[in-house]
Each structure stands twice: as structure tokens, then as C-alpha cells.
Design an enzyme around this catalytic site. Structure first.
Site, PDB file in Angstrom:
ATOM      1  N   SER A  87       0.832  -1.207   0.000  1.00  0.00           N
ATOM      2  CA  SER A  87       0.000   0.000   0.000  1.00  0.00           C
ATOM      3  C   SER A  87       0.869   1.260   0.000  1.00  0.00           C
ATOM      4  CB  SER A  87      -0.963  -0.056   1.181  1.00  0.00           C
ATOM      5  OG  SER A  87      -2.077   0.787   0.965  1.00  0.00           O
ATOM      6  N   ASP A 218      -5.500  -3.948  -2.550  1.00  0.00           N
ATOM      7  CA  ASP A 218      -4.522  -3.591  -1.518  1.00  0.00           C
ATOM      8  C   ASP A 218      -3.848  -4.816  -0.895  1.00  0.00           C
ATOM      9  OD1 ASP A 218      -3.423  -2.704   1.103  1.00  0.00           O
ATOM     10  OD2 ASP A 218      -4.392  -0.823   0.604  1.00  0.00           O
TER      11      ASP A 218
END
Length: 338
Positions: A87, A218
Site C-alpha cells: 500500500s 490492496d
């Protein structure tokens, strides 16, 4: 009125993210056993010393803490031979691997530029969501999520001269989650900006990213501090940086506030995921990011996160240097941060 709107939007995001992470925990009870799939393997190098890898964790606006850590590693002349990032960790790691100076990356957090590009115009997007829902009734079927992430990807492309991962100065992996298989994967070739977009595609907030026949979101869903990926990329010595908030004793009245349980649930889940990583890394750095929201538009949070990273890295340095020295690598301080 504006303050209330920002708070409501932040709570909405916290709720969405928490539900998504909770679902992942149900599907993958033992995340340490989830196999990591590599898109391409980074070439190994015979350095004549331990190969040092950075594992940079996710955490949204807390990513400024990563920059503080990088600043101290540079100050202490610690070589970095590869980076695996999840991320926001994939973003900071990607910029660093592309040769961007630590000072330049620091400025992007301090002036709030990263947050603005990552989550543009929150009010407008929430307001137009009903239009997209209506369009679905006539056959428009985009992937689920508020944002596509195109603006952020375009920003990164421009900043980093449209580089591919193969053109980076050091081996790099953007950690993602395969939406279909639920496996933790890393992208180590192709479009750098697209890899960052995929790694930061928080379920519910950002639409997943399709690359070929695979769909990614993610990486923090099941591997928020990617020590395992850094190891698989060839690191002999892993420095892991966890920017999640530390669980602390909290007055019970705190959980009467709107959105408080959603935020606490997320903290608990991430802390649980990160425990095993703390045991696998040679050095585990955990800056104190208390009070910095995952999505923050406050410039002061960038400064606070950065300083927290500096403090945590300095505290970890004696142990880090001792362990490297035991492996035959002695690093001398070149300069101090003002």
C-alpha cells in the site's frame, strides 16, 4: 460544516476498510501460511555481504513515518539492496527505488500532496456515487469501489517519468492481494505506477486493478508488513517498518463515539497480522503514529509521522548495527539530521 463533512467521510472510509479486512481474516486464518506468488523474480546479486531488504508496511497518511526511517538509514550509511512495500509502503518504496531523494519524498507528505492525489475531491465522489449506481441499471458494470485511482497513477507517472519496475535502481516489489485466489502476491515487473495503484486499492474505497487476467487489490488485506516478500526476493537481513497505530489502553467512554469501534477493530486486526512479521524480521521498527488517521488532510500529520519515523529508527539503530556487525557489515555514520 466543512469539519463535520470531513469527519463523516473519514468515518465512512474507516468502516469500509474495517469490513474488508475482517472478511480477509475469515478467509485466511493463518496468513503466514498463505503462499506468495511472484510475477517475476528479482535477480540475485553476490554482494560479498548480507543483502539488506526493506519491508515497508501499509498505513495511508502514516506513510510519512517511512520517510523518517529512510532518512536515518541514509544518515547511518545502511545500504538498502531491495524493497518490498504494501500500500503506501509500495509508494514510498517505489519512489525511493526510482532514485527520488528522501528530502523530496518527505516534502510530498509534509505538503499533503500524496493524500490529495490519492483521495481527490471526497465530497464530489460521494455525491456522484448514486449516478454510477443508476448507470449499473442500464448495463454499466465497473469494478466495485469509489475511486478508480487513475488520477493517482497519472500523478506518479509524471513524477517518475513513466518508469517501469525494471528501470528502477534496486529490485522492488509492490505487494498486492489476488482478489480471486486470496493469495498475497508481488508485482516486480511492468508499469511502476500501475503496480502502486494496485497495491493501494483499498477495498470499497478504490476499485481493484486488473492486470492481464488477474485482479488485484490492496496488499494489506493479508500481508500488511511484507517481511516474507522481502525474504523471498533474496534479503538475508530484513528491516521491517510497521506504521500501524500501537494498541494502547483506552478509556471505555472512547468507544461511545461515532466510528470508534470500526477504527478499533481495524487496529486490532492489523496488530494481530503484524505480530508474526515482528518475529520474522531481523529488525522491526514501529514508529508511534498514534492519532494519525489512515486518510488525513492535515499537513501537521505529515510532520508528526516523519518525526515519529526518525525517532523510531534512531532508537532501533544500536540493535540494527550490532546485528549487521555480527554478519560482517560495519556501517559508519556519515552525517546527522538537523
Amino acid at each position: 460544516m466543512r469539519k463535520t463533512s470531513i469527519t463523516s467521510f473519514s468515518l465512512l472510509i474507516a468502516g469500509i476498510i474495517t469490513v474488508s479486512y475482517a472478511s480477509a481474516e475469515t478467509a485466511h486464518v493463518d496468513v503466514s501460511q498463505a503462499p506468495a506468488e511472484t510475477i517475476t523474480a528479482a535477480p540475485a546479486k553476490n554482494l560479498g555481504r548480507p543483502r539488506i531488504g526493506l519491508a515497508l508496511g501499509g498505513g495511508g497518511s502514516r506513510g510519512a513515518a517511512h520517510v523518517g526511517v529512510l532518512k536515518v538509514l541514509k544518515e547511518e550509511n545502511i545500504p538498502i539492496d531491495l524493497v518490498a512495500g504494501t500500500s503506501i509502503g509500495s509508494v514510498v518504496g517505489g519512489y525511493y527505488a526510482a532514485g527520488t531523494s528522501v528530502d523530496e519524498i518527505e516534502e510530498l507528505f509534509k505538503n499533503g500532496r500524496f493524500t490529495k492525489e490519492f483521495t481527490p475531491m471526497p465530497y464530489l465522489r460521494v455525491a456522484t456515487e448514486p449516478l454510477e449506481l443508476a448507470a449499473r441499471l442500464v448495463g454499466y458494470k465497473p469494478y466495485d469501489g469509489l475511486y478508480r485511482g487513475w488520477k493517482f497513477r497519472g500523478y506518479v507517472k509524471k513524477q517518475l517519468n513513466n518508469k517501469s519496475i525494471e528501470q528502477l535502481n534496486i529490485p522492488y516489489g509492490a505487494v498486492v492481494t489476488d482478489v480471486v485466489s486470496g493469495k498475497s502476491c508481488r508485482l516486480t515487473s511492468g508499469d511502476l505506477a500501475l503496480a502502486m495503484q494496485a497495491s493501494t486499492a483499498v477495498p470499497g474505497l478504490k476499485k481493484p486493478v486488473q492486470i492481464g487476467e488477474r485482479l488485484y487489490c490492496d496488499g494489506g488485506l493479508i500481508n500488511n508488513v511484507p517481511v516474507s516478500h522481502a525474504r523471498e526476493m533474496g534479503a538475508d537481513f530484513v528491516i521491517a517498518v510497521d506504521i500501524d497505530e500501537t494498541l494502547k489502553d483506552t478509556p471505555l467512554k472512547t468507544f461511545r463515539g461515532l466510528g470508534s469501534m470500526a477504527r478499533q477493530a481495524l487496529k486490532i486486526q492489523l496488530a494481530t497480522f503484524d505480530v508474526s512479521n515482528a518475529q520474522k524480521a531481523e529488525v522491526y521498527i514501529h514508529p508511534d503514529t498514534t492519532g494519525i488517521n489512515l486518510v488525513s488532510f492535515k499537513k501537521s500529520d505529515g510532520e508528526t509521522g516523519y518525526e515519529a519515523g526518525v525517532a523510531a529508527a534512531r532508537a532501533a539503530m544500536p540493535d540494527l548495527k550490532k546485528k549487521l556487525a555480527a554478519m560482517g557489515l560495519v556501517c559508519q555514520t556519515t552525517h546527522k539530521i538537523d
